[in-house]
Write a protein that holds these residues in place. Structure first.
Motif, PDB file in Angstrom:
ATOM      1  N   ALA A   1      57.363  51.215 -39.697  1.00  0.00           N
ATOM      2  CA  ALA A   1      56.110  50.773 -39.082  1.00  0.00           C
ATOM      3  C   ALA A   1      56.307  50.466 -37.596  1.00  0.00           C
ATOM      4  CB  ALA A   1      55.564  49.552 -39.810  1.00  0.00           C
ATOM      5  N   ALA A   2      57.476  49.942 -37.228  1.00  0.00           N
ATOM      6  CA  ALA A   2      57.744  49.625 -35.820  1.00  0.00           C
ATOM      7  C   ALA A   2      57.796  50.881 -34.957  1.00  0.00           C
ATOM      8  CB  ALA A   2      59.063  48.859 -35.698  1.00  0.00           C
ATOM      9  N   LEU A   3      58.056  52.020 -35.581  1.00  0.00           N
ATOM     10  CA  LEU A   3      58.168  53.276 -34.839  1.00  0.00           C
ATOM     11  C   LEU A   3      56.945  54.178 -34.991  1.00  0.00           C
ATOM     12  CD1 LEU A   3      61.878  54.138 -35.658  1.00  0.00           C
ATOM     13  CD2 LEU A   3      60.968  52.970 -33.648  1.00  0.00           C
TER      14      LEU A   3
ATOM     15  N   GLU B   1      48.398  50.761 -30.778  1.00  0.00           N
ATOM     16  CA  GLU B   1      49.651  50.973 -30.059  1.00  0.00           C
ATOM     17  C   GLU B   1      50.091  52.444 -30.163  1.00  0.00           C
ATOM     18  OE1 GLU B   1      52.457  47.374 -30.220  1.00  0.00           O
ATOM     19  OE2 GLU B   1      51.534  47.455 -32.211  1.00  0.00           O
ATOM     20  N   PRO B   2      49.408  53.314 -29.445  1.00  0.00           N
ATOM     21  CA  PRO B   2      49.716  54.744 -29.569  1.00  0.00           C
ATOM     22  C   PRO B   2      51.075  55.151 -28.997  1.00  0.00           C
ATOM     23  CG  PRO B   2      48.084  54.379 -27.847  1.00  0.00           C
ATOM     24  CD  PRO B   2      48.297  53.061 -28.542  1.00  0.00           C
TER      25      PRO B   2
ATOM     26  N   LEU C   1      59.649  54.268 -27.822  1.00  0.00           N
ATOM     27  CA  LEU C   1      60.687  53.255 -27.586  1.00  0.00           C
ATOM     28  C   LEU C   1      60.602  52.717 -26.154  1.00  0.00           C
ATOM     29  CD1 LEU C   1      63.735  54.882 -29.421  1.00  0.00           C
ATOM     30  CD2 LEU C   1      62.304  52.977 -30.216  1.00  0.00           C
ATOM     31  N   GLY C   2      59.416  52.296 -25.781  1.00  0.00           N
ATOM     32  CA  GLY C   2      59.224  51.764 -24.434  1.00  0.00           C
ATOM     33  C   GLY C   2      59.419  52.811 -23.353  1.00  0.00           C
ATOM     34  N   ASN C   3      59.016  54.031 -23.632  1.00  0.00           N
ATOM     35  CA  ASN C   3      59.138  55.178 -22.733  1.00  0.00           C
ATOM     36  C   ASN C   3      60.576  55.646 -22.511  1.00  0.00           C
ATOM     37  OD1 ASN C   3      56.342  55.526 -22.323  1.00  0.00           O
ATOM     38  ND2 ASN C   3      56.356  53.840 -20.867  1.00  0.00           N
TER      39      ASN C   3
END
Length: 155
Positions: A104-106, A112-113, A118-120
């Protein structure tokens, strides 16, 4: 200029999972274990039992002119749970609960598209293949899930 997105992707994955409230009960480790831990639930990023590779990568030219490269990589990861009892089912359920939090975090959502970047650090990432192990040890039941996080980056 970065020659690989692997270091930044591993750093970002570790930071993301350490910040996730759904994994507060687990120890998130960057790389292989260095000692015996008292935590019963652990998530390793950049390590999986029986594997020497923290990550594997391939690169190719992104376009004519060879100014940019595309990189595809897989980060080895491992989730482990044990409690001292002999109930394998409970350990397996716990491992897959932690796996669900990680997935879910990924996963991108409407709110949160950009989560899969991973924070760009990468263009996108995803949870890929996994392998469940279950065993009884001298200290009780243990379940482990080795899995990979695949990504694509432009460097």
């Amino acid at each position: 200029m970065a020659t690989s997105a692997v270091p930044a992707a591993i750093d970002a994955l570790v930071a993301l999972l350490r910040a996730d409230a759904g994994l507060n009960h687990a120890r998130i480790l960057d790389g292989p274990p260095a000692q015996n831990f008292t935590e019963r639930d652990r998530v390793y990023i950049g390590w999986s039992p029986g594997s020497d590779a923290a990550a594997e990568m391939q690169q190719s030219f992104a376009s004519a002119g060879a100014r940019q490269r595309d990189e595809e990589a897989s980060i080895s990861c491992y989730i482990e749970s044990h409690r001292g009892d002999t109930l394998v089912r409970n350990r397996r359920v716990c491992v897959f609960e932690m796996f669900a939090v990680i997935e879910a975090a990924l996963r991108a959502t409407n709110e949160e598209p950009t989560k899969p970047t991973l924070g760009n650090a990468v263009l996108w990432c995803e949870v890929a293949a996994g392998s469940l192990t279950q065993t009884q040890t001298d200290s009780g039941a243990l379940a482990g899930l080795a899995f990979t996080v695949n990504f694509r980056a432009r460097i």
